[in-house]
Scaffold this active site. Sequence first.
Site, mmCIF file in Angstrom:
data_model
loop_
_atom_site.group_PDB
_atom_site.id
_atom_site.type_symbol
_atom_site.label_atom_id
_atom_site.label_comp_id
_atom_site.label_asym_id
_atom_site.label_seq_id
_atom_site.Cartn_x
_atom_site.Cartn_y
_atom_site.Cartn_z
ATOM 1 N N THR A 1 0.777 -1.704 -0.067
ATOM 2 C CA THR A 1 0.097 0.283 0.017
ATOM 3 C C THR A 1 0.949 1.346 0.343
ATOM 4 O O THR A 1 2.119 1.227 0.650
ATOM 5 C CB THR A 1 -1.055 0.009 1.212
ATOM 6 O OG1 THR A 1 -0.254 -0.053 2.585
ATOM 7 C CG2 THR A 1 -2.096 -1.285 1.633
ATOM 8 N N ILE A 2 0.545 2.164 -0.068
ATOM 9 C CA ILE A 2 1.224 3.815 -0.229
ATOM 10 C C ILE A 2 0.551 4.246 0.796
ATOM 11 O O ILE A 2 -1.110 3.881 1.679
ATOM 12 C CB ILE A 2 0.272 4.717 -1.302
ATOM 13 C CG1 ILE A 2 1.355 5.866 -1.049
ATOM 14 C CG2 ILE A 2 -0.847 4.517 -1.308
ATOM 15 C CD1 ILE A 2 0.943 7.157 -2.574
ATOM 16 N N SER A 3 0.735 4.318 1.990
ATOM 17 C CA SER A 3 0.659 4.977 3.366
ATOM 18 C C SER A 3 -0.081 6.249 3.607
ATOM 19 O O SER A 3 0.174 6.565 1.794
ATOM 20 C CB SER A 3 1.539 4.971 3.945
ATOM 21 O OG SER A 3 3.050 4.240 4.124
ATOM 22 N N HIS B 1 2.667 10.054 6.129
ATOM 23 C CA HIS B 1 3.613 10.561 5.443
ATOM 24 C C HIS B 1 4.161 11.258 6.024
ATOM 25 O O HIS B 1 5.186 12.042 5.945
ATOM 26 C CB HIS B 1 3.315 11.000 4.066
ATOM 27 C CG HIS B 1 3.172 9.727 3.372
ATOM 28 N ND1 HIS B 1 2.410 9.304 1.884
ATOM 29 C CD2 HIS B 1 4.004 8.359 3.377
ATOM 30 C CE1 HIS B 1 2.789 8.312 1.573
ATOM 31 N NE2 HIS B 1 3.802 7.530 1.938
ATOM 32 N N SER C 1 5.337 3.075 -3.329
ATOM 33 C CA SER C 1 5.249 3.936 -4.659
ATOM 34 C C SER C 1 5.888 4.856 -5.236
ATOM 35 O O SER C 1 5.692 5.149 -6.298
ATOM 36 C CB SER C 1 3.637 4.889 -4.481
ATOM 37 O OG SER C 1 4.003 5.561 -3.145
ATOM 38 N N ASP D 1 13.359 -1.051 -2.599
ATOM 39 C CA ASP D 1 12.371 -1.722 -2.407
ATOM 40 C C ASP D 1 13.335 -2.790 -2.549
ATOM 41 O O ASP D 1 13.782 -2.783 -3.963
ATOM 42 C CB ASP D 1 10.686 -0.817 -3.069
ATOM 43 C CG ASP D 1 9.591 -1.981 -2.186
ATOM 44 O OD1 ASP D 1 9.177 -0.886 -1.656
ATOM 45 O OD2 ASP D 1 9.216 -3.248 -2.159
ATOM 46 N N HIS D 2 12.037 -4.262 -2.252
ATOM 47 C CA HIS D 2 12.184 -5.857 -2.744
ATOM 48 C C HIS D 2 11.506 -5.852 -3.513
ATOM 49 O O HIS D 2 11.835 -7.250 -4.215
ATOM 50 C CB HIS D 2 12.757 -5.841 -1.436
ATOM 51 C CG HIS D 2 11.048 -6.806 -0.600
ATOM 52 N ND1 HIS D 2 10.993 -7.720 0.315
ATOM 53 C CD2 HIS D 2 10.160 -6.012 -0.684
ATOM 54 C CE1 HIS D 2 9.945 -7.603 0.597
ATOM 55 N NE2 HIS D 2 9.164 -6.279 -0.037
ATOM 56 N N ASP E 1 17.121 -5.227 -0.306
ATOM 57 C CA ASP E 1 16.606 -6.003 0.837
ATOM 58 C C ASP E 1 16.916 -4.726 1.618
ATOM 59 O O ASP E 1 18.106 -4.603 1.767
ATOM 60 C CB ASP E 1 16.940 -7.087 1.619
ATOM 61 C CG ASP E 1 16.400 -7.256 2.991
ATOM 62 O OD1 ASP E 1 16.105 -6.386 3.062
ATOM 63 O OD2 ASP E 1 16.989 -8.623 3.520
ATOM 64 N N GLY E 2 15.709 -4.075 2.187
ATOM 65 C CA GLY E 2 16.267 -3.047 2.683
ATOM 66 C C GLY E 2 16.751 -3.147 4.052
ATOM 67 O O GLY E 2 17.479 -1.874 5.315
#
Length: 214
Positions: free
Chosen positions: A58-60, A65, A89, A110-111, A142-143
């Site tokens: 999802t976009i938060s 934000h 996103s 992003d992974h 991988d963050g």
Amino acid sequence: MAWRCSGISNPDLINRMDQAKLISNPTVKAAMLAVDRGHYSRFKPYEDSPQTIGHNSTISAPHMHAAALESLAPFLFPGAKALDVGSGSGYLTVCMAEMVGPQGRAVGVDHIPELVELAKQNTKKDHPEFLQNNRVSFYTADGRVGFPQDAPYDCIHVGAAAYKLHDKLVEQLKAPGRMFIPVGDEGGQAIYVVDKDKDGNITKKKTMDVWVMF
Ligand code: SAH
């Protein structure tokens, strides 16, 4: 509180959040006005709620934000370098890039490769020049181990819930530097703000509980 801030356009959404005191820093407001959420969410972009972006992500919500940018604002000064882990996103990465200015840099990781591509496409619609001059870059990684290639960072935002504060992320913070990270699981999350002072001392502070996944 959150739902009350939904708007009919990007400026309407941001002004409502400002009036509700979810935004207080003028630099954060300017950045959120300059980055149109309509380019980053296919569904209900101006509603104050998370929205699907596919790939189980999802976009938060806009108020999340805003909370992240408000907390990190002292470390998003002109020329600063920022890392956004779980960039999804791309929305928040671009807001960070807006705040750090032309001499600064924001890196999103992003992974999920498809989401990295989506973030690039979204940014292209909104601020193509940011990609051309490397003010913003997105990478598949991988963050949990941060992104050492560009470290250290003045600030790190983590958009994916972590089950612990990963040491590698803390290591990649400058002294001084700040990290905003949700820690927890489906049962509930808390946002932690991790500060590294100029001598390298670390303090961790729980700032808010979050009961919805974002
Ligand atoms: N902040 C973004 C996305 C939030 S959703 C936005 O508002 O658009 C969380 C994101 O974290 C998802 O895109 C998911 O793919 C990513 N993610 C989850 N675990 C990750 C990991 N270990 N490394 C990198 N990204 C991860």
